[in-house]
Design a protein around this motif. Structure first.
Motif, PDB file in Angstrom:
ATOM      1  N   SER A   2       0.831  -1.205   0.000  1.00  0.00           N
ATOM      2  CA  SER A   2       0.000   0.000   0.000  1.00  0.00           C
ATOM      3  C   SER A   2       0.870   1.262   0.000  1.00  0.00           C
ATOM      4  O   SER A   2       0.501   2.273  -0.614  1.00  0.00           O
ATOM      5  CB  SER A   2      -0.971  -0.006   1.187  1.00  0.00           C
ATOM      6  OG  SER A   2      -0.287  -0.226   2.380  1.00  0.00           O
ATOM      7  N   GLU A  21      11.015   4.177   5.068  1.00  0.00           N
ATOM      8  CA  GLU A  21      11.092   2.719   4.999  1.00  0.00           C
ATOM      9  C   GLU A  21      11.963   2.216   6.163  1.00  0.00           C
ATOM     10  O   GLU A  21      13.106   2.635   6.302  1.00  0.00           O
ATOM     11  CB  GLU A  21      11.689   2.291   3.644  1.00  0.00           C
ATOM     12  CG  GLU A  21      12.099   0.838   3.551  1.00  0.00           C
ATOM     13  CD  GLU A  21      10.990  -0.124   3.977  1.00  0.00           C
ATOM     14  OE1 GLU A  21       9.896  -0.077   3.400  1.00  0.00           O
ATOM     15  OE2 GLU A  21      11.224  -0.918   4.925  1.00  0.00           O
ATOM     16  N   GLY A 105       1.525 -14.023  -2.981  1.00  0.00           N
ATOM     17  CA  GLY A 105       1.098 -15.063  -3.918  1.00  0.00           C
ATOM     18  C   GLY A 105       0.349 -14.509  -5.123  1.00  0.00           C
ATOM     19  O   GLY A 105      -0.017 -15.250  -6.027  1.00  0.00           O
ATOM     20  N   VAL A 248       9.536   4.164  11.757  1.00  0.00           N
ATOM     21  CA  VAL A 248       8.581   5.093  12.356  1.00  0.00           C
ATOM     22  C   VAL A 248       8.238   4.602  13.763  1.00  0.00           C
ATOM     23  O   VAL A 248       7.819   3.461  13.958  1.00  0.00           O
ATOM     24  CB  VAL A 248       7.308   5.209  11.493  1.00  0.00           C
ATOM     25  CG1 VAL A 248       6.272   6.083  12.188  1.00  0.00           C
ATOM     26  CG2 VAL A 248       7.662   5.777  10.124  1.00  0.00           C
ATOM     27  N   GLU A 289       1.397  -3.050  12.329  1.00  0.00           N
ATOM     28  CA  GLU A 289       2.412  -2.024  12.566  1.00  0.00           C
ATOM     29  C   GLU A 289       1.788  -0.619  12.496  1.00  0.00           C
ATOM     30  O   GLU A 289       2.119   0.248  13.306  1.00  0.00           O
ATOM     31  CB  GLU A 289       3.530  -2.173  11.530  1.00  0.00           C
ATOM     32  CG  GLU A 289       4.724  -1.275  11.773  1.00  0.00           C
ATOM     33  CD  GLU A 289       5.595  -1.662  12.965  1.00  0.00           C
ATOM     34  OE1 GLU A 289       5.435  -2.778  13.498  1.00  0.00           O
ATOM     35  OE2 GLU A 289       6.432  -0.833  13.378  1.00  0.00           O
TER      36      GLU A 289
HETATM   37  C1  LIG Z   1       3.816 -15.671   1.199  1.00  0.00           C
HETATM   38  C2  LIG Z   1       2.732 -14.638   1.062  1.00  0.00           C
HETATM   39  C3  LIG Z   1       1.695 -14.843   0.155  1.00  0.00           C
HETATM   40  C4  LIG Z   1       0.681 -13.873   0.028  1.00  0.00           C
HETATM   41  N1  LIG Z   1      -0.252 -14.048  -0.947  1.00  0.00           N
HETATM   42  C5  LIG Z   1      -1.181 -13.090  -1.168  1.00  0.00           C
HETATM   43  C6  LIG Z   1      -2.080 -13.197  -2.254  1.00  0.00           C
HETATM   44  O1  LIG Z   1      -2.041 -14.145  -3.035  1.00  0.00           O
HETATM   45  N2  LIG Z   1      -3.012 -12.217  -2.420  1.00  0.00           N
HETATM   46  C7  LIG Z   1      -3.098 -11.167  -1.575  1.00  0.00           C
HETATM   47  O2  LIG Z   1      -3.980 -10.328  -1.764  1.00  0.00           O
HETATM   48  N3  LIG Z   1      -2.229 -11.020  -0.541  1.00  0.00           N
HETATM   49  C8  LIG Z   1      -1.269 -11.957  -0.328  1.00  0.00           C
HETATM   50  N4  LIG Z   1      -0.358 -11.808   0.691  1.00  0.00           N
HETATM   51  C9  LIG Z   1      -0.512 -10.670   1.606  1.00  0.00           C
HETATM   52  C10 LIG Z   1       0.107  -9.405   1.044  1.00  0.00           C
HETATM   53  O3  LIG Z   1       1.481  -9.568   0.874  1.00  0.00           O
HETATM   54  C11 LIG Z   1      -0.181  -8.287   2.021  1.00  0.00           C
HETATM   55  O4  LIG Z   1      -1.594  -8.134   2.144  1.00  0.00           O
HETATM   56  C12 LIG Z   1       0.363  -6.948   1.549  1.00  0.00           C
HETATM   57  O5  LIG Z   1       1.710  -7.005   1.251  1.00  0.00           O
HETATM   58  C13 LIG Z   1       0.111  -5.947   2.656  1.00  0.00           C
HETATM   59  O6  LIG Z   1       0.515  -4.696   2.224  1.00  0.00           O
HETATM   60  P1  LIG Z   1       0.921  -3.570   3.278  1.00  0.00           P
HETATM   61  O7  LIG Z   1       1.248  -2.370   2.514  1.00  0.00           O
HETATM   62  O8  LIG Z   1      -0.112  -3.496   4.313  1.00  0.00           O
HETATM   63  O9  LIG Z   1       2.190  -4.175   4.041  1.00  0.00           O
HETATM   64  P2  LIG Z   1       3.586  -4.703   3.530  1.00  0.00           P
HETATM   65  O10 LIG Z   1       3.538  -5.120   2.108  1.00  0.00           O
HETATM   66  O11 LIG Z   1       4.017  -5.707   4.532  1.00  0.00           O
HETATM   67  O12 LIG Z   1       4.530  -3.426   3.600  1.00  0.00           O
HETATM   68  C14 LIG Z   1       4.798  -2.764   4.811  1.00  0.00           C
HETATM   69  C15 LIG Z   1       5.973  -1.819   4.593  1.00  0.00           C
HETATM   70  O13 LIG Z   1       6.119  -0.992   5.734  1.00  0.00           O
HETATM   71  C16 LIG Z   1       7.475  -1.048   6.192  1.00  0.00           C
HETATM   72  N5  LIG Z   1       7.422  -0.826   7.648  1.00  0.00           N
HETATM   73  C17 LIG Z   1       6.945  -1.661   8.584  1.00  0.00           C
HETATM   74  N6  LIG Z   1       7.027  -1.096   9.803  1.00  0.00           N
HETATM   75  C18 LIG Z   1       7.551   0.138   9.617  1.00  0.00           C
HETATM   76  C19 LIG Z   1       7.881   1.218  10.493  1.00  0.00           C
HETATM   77  N7  LIG Z   1       7.669   1.159  11.808  1.00  0.00           N
HETATM   78  N8  LIG Z   1       8.445   2.332   9.957  1.00  0.00           N
HETATM   79  C20 LIG Z   1       8.677   2.436   8.612  1.00  0.00           C
HETATM   80  N9  LIG Z   1       8.369   1.435   7.745  1.00  0.00           N
HETATM   81  C21 LIG Z   1       7.814   0.309   8.245  1.00  0.00           C
HETATM   82  C22 LIG Z   1       7.956  -2.420   5.776  1.00  0.00           C
HETATM   83  O14 LIG Z   1       9.356  -2.473   5.705  1.00  0.00           O
HETATM   84  C23 LIG Z   1       7.300  -2.556   4.409  1.00  0.00           C
HETATM   85  O15 LIG Z   1       8.051  -1.927   3.405  1.00  0.00           O
HETATM   86  C24 LIG Z   1       0.690 -12.731   0.845  1.00  0.00           C
HETATM   87  C25 LIG Z   1       1.739 -12.532   1.750  1.00  0.00           C
HETATM   88  C26 LIG Z   1       2.753 -13.460   1.848  1.00  0.00           C
HETATM   89  C27 LIG Z   1       3.903 -13.206   2.783  1.00  0.00           C
END
Ligand SMILES: Cc1cc2nc3c(=O)[nH]c(=O)nc-3n(C[C@H](O)[C@H](O)[C@H](O)COP(=O)(O)OP(=O)(O)OC[C@H]3O[C@@H](n4cnc5c(N)ncnc54)[C@H](O)[C@@H]3O)c2cc1C
Ligand code: SF4
Length: 553
Positions: A2, A21, A105, A248, A289
């Motif tokens: 996101s 990041e 995935g 953060v 987080e």
């Molecule tokens: C093996 C696997 C398979 C998956 N398969 C699917 C699928 O098929 N379909 C699907 O819809 N979803 C799937 N997912 C889930 C998907 O990856 C997550 O829903 C998605 O990545 C979440 O996005 P996000 O932005 O919330 O978090 P993330 O992608 O986890 O990104 C979070 C970011 O914030 C950074 N961060 C964290 N804490 C801090 C902080 N305190 N300060 C600064 N930066 C920070 C991290 O380093 C990272 O860059 C899968 C996940 C995995 C691991």
């Protein structure tokens, strides 16, 4: 995932944007291991159980964890958390540019109005403040950039995306699909996985060449992730800066103005505390987080956490319950094989509680299955132990190995429950001195009933489709969190009394703060959720910029 969308949209819409990041930068040429052969890994890709026992105590529970991907998971010794007695939670995390968008995935689905109205209909949790029609333009906007391959079905309970051409089913999948359609008169169907993998080149990214090593990072940029799709678009504007190793800690907030003034970070390398000013802040650090950051941002006026006037911050944690399904043998196709390593499976959409006819008395909501056929052709592992070597041996294997098998495994909706929650642990801190979480979450009765039904129906469906030697996997459900679809904890809503965010993902009590990852989710649907996070983020970013331009933030 996101965060990449927030950066792209904010920068493209004219804002000077800083991406904070927590982890390191990712350079595809150096960090993607798609082409690394097994013999270059010290344990030939099979991993080192001893070496990972402590460092990846939790992370190695992930289906995506392997010797080739372990560098994309956090070190559990640095980032501890507690769970309440009698509960378990798998907090699976990546801390590097791109986050889990590198590992995911790629199964990509829209939520439907069956999902957006579910809480209202069932009297569970609170109503979503939006419907599919509100999100549809943003789903499409995101899909056109991401590139989603799939088959249009015209189902109102699983809306079609803007699709690239679908990948093909194998002959065994076609046979099971035909058997299912015949047995259930079209009420239970199978389709190819809707997948964020390119079947045609778009936006300078090449079409997939079917090696199926995606979770190692794709050197042709053929599946969607933040590192090679959204973040380069943000950087291209000349208005985006990425600051790695910037953890953060919390947000700085002015009780007088009711707005956040900036972000407090800890430099991951030097442990220096720094405060950065910002006019608008997007929290996209992943569900737990982002909620942790808000809980750690308590002020005199908001003593239990920023945006927690409703007492809903940290509550209503959800995930999809999985681990039940069935498998068996598909007969009559031993003269056929398939080529290439298709990076997706098949999908069997939800068929429970869609209408009066499919209404269940034992449980509400539903589940979908993911799976596929294997055993011949690309599954070389079937040949392990067969003696031989060289080109003739490999050619021979294509026609000599095993029979076709088919397996399917379910993912069921989880209800929002305010008792499934995370709080700041009173004593435990991470390696950078940041207060960490105590999580108390477990599956409820409805999820367990869905899990049971998911196993039984998988067995029944495979038998009905003509699959032989069917074995049902009733399995014990893994702990919450383990499906990696953690959601809730800072839900959207229609009222500040019952929710943390409004219909635009804006914190009710800090209008220049937006939370657009899975924390915002009000219910969990049964489809993979990341497309919805991306659409919500793009929508919220457009809204934030329009308000900022009118001096309303
Ligand atoms: C093996 C696997 C398979 C998956 N398969 C699917 C699928 O098929 N379909 C699907 O819809 N979803 C799937 N997912 C889930 C998907 O990856 C997550 O829903 C998605 O990545 C979440 O996005 P996000 O932005 O919330 O978090 P993330 O992608 O986890 O990104 C979070 C970011 O914030 C950074 N961060 C964290 N804490 C801090 C902080 N305190 N300060 C600064 N930066 C920070 C991290 O380093 C990272 O860059 C899968 C996940 C995995 C691991
Ligand atoms: S299967 Fe396709 S998307 Fe996945 S790593 Fe290979 S080329 Fe890239």
């Amino acid at each position: 995932m996101s965060g990449g969308w927030a950066a792209k949209e904010l920068a493209e819409r004219g804002l000077r944007t800083l991406v904070l990041e927590a982890g390191r930068m990712i350079t595809p040429e150096r960090d993607y291991l798609m082409d690394t052969p097994a013999y270059e890994f010290p344990y030939r890709g099979l991993g080192d159980p001893k070496g990972t026992a402590e460092k990846f105590k939790i992370q190695r529970r992930s289906v995506g964890f392997s010797e080739a991907t372990k560098q994309f998971f956090v070190d559990d010794r640095e980032l501890p958390y507690n769970t309440a007695p009698g509960t378990d939670f798998s907090w699976l995390r990546s801390r590097m540019l791109g986050g889990r968008s590198i590992l995911w995935g790629r199964m990509t689905f829209r939520m439907s109005d069956l999902d957006f109205t579910a809480n209202l209909r069932d009297g569970v949790g609170i109503d979503w403040p939006l419907r599919h029609a509100d999100l549809a333009p943003w789903y499409e906007y995101v899909e056109r950039f991401v590139g989603v391959s799939g088959e249009a079905l015209g189902l109102d309970y699983l809306p079609d995306s803007h699709f690239l051409p679908p990948m093909q089913l194998t002959c065994a999948e076609e046979q099971v699909k035909a058997g299912l359609t015949k047995a259930y008169g079209g009420r239970r169907i199978m389709t190819i996985g809707r997948t964020a993998v390119l079947t045609q080149p778009i936006h300078g990214r090449a079409a997939c060449h079917y090696c199926n090593s995606c979770e190692r990072g794709c050197s042709t940029f053929s599946y969607f992730n933040s590192v090679h799709a959204t973040l380069p678009a943000a950087m291209k504007t000349g208005r985006c800066t990425i600051r790695p190793f910037s953890i953060v800690h919390s947000l700085a907030y002015d009780d007088r103005t009711g707005k956040a003034t900036g972000v407090r970070i800890i430099d991951a390398n030097t442990h220096e505390a720094i405060e950065l000013k910002a006019k608008v802040i997007f929290l996209c650090a992943s569900t737990l987080e982002s909620a942790r950051i808000l809980l750690n941002s308590a002020t005199a006026g908001q003593p239990t956490g920023l945006g927690n006037a409703s007492d809903q911050l940290g509550r209503n944690l959800m995930d999809h319950i999985k681990g039940a399904g069935a498998s068996g043998r598909v007969e009559g196709l031993d003269d056929k094989t398939s080529f290439g390593r298709r990076p997706t499976g098949v999908y069997i959409p939800r068929f429970r509680n869609l209408d009066a006819r499919s209404h269940q008395t034992d449980f509400i909501r539903g589940y979908g299955y993911q799976g596929g056929a294997g055993g011949r052709g690309p599954l070389w592992s079937s040949a392990a132990g067969t003696p031989g070597f060289g080109a003739d041996f490999k050619r021979g294997l294509k026609h000599a190995i095993g029979g076709w098998g088919f397996s399917m495994s379910g993912f069921a909706e989880c209800l929002p429950n305010p008792e499934n929650r995370m709080q700041i642990d009173p004593t435990l801190k991470d390696a950078w001195g940041i207060p960490t979480l105590k999580i108390s979450a477990k599956w409820g009765e409805n999820e367990l009933r869905l899990h049971k039904d998911m196993a039984e129906q998988a067995g029944e469906m495979l038998e009905a489709a003509g699959v032989k030697n069917v074995s049902i996997n009733r399995g014990t459900p893994p702990p919450m969190g383990q499906t990696n679809h953690e959601m809730g904890a800072a839900r959207m809503g229609r009222s500040p009394k019952t929710s943390v965010l409004n219909a635009w993902n804006q914190v009710w009590d800090a209008k220049n703060v937006f939370v657009t990852d899975g924390a915002a989710m009000v219910s969990s649907s049964c489809v993979n959720p990341s497309l919805t996070y991306m659409a919500l983020t793009a929508r919220a970013a457009a809204y934030a910029v329009s308000r900022l331009k009118r001096n309303e933030l």
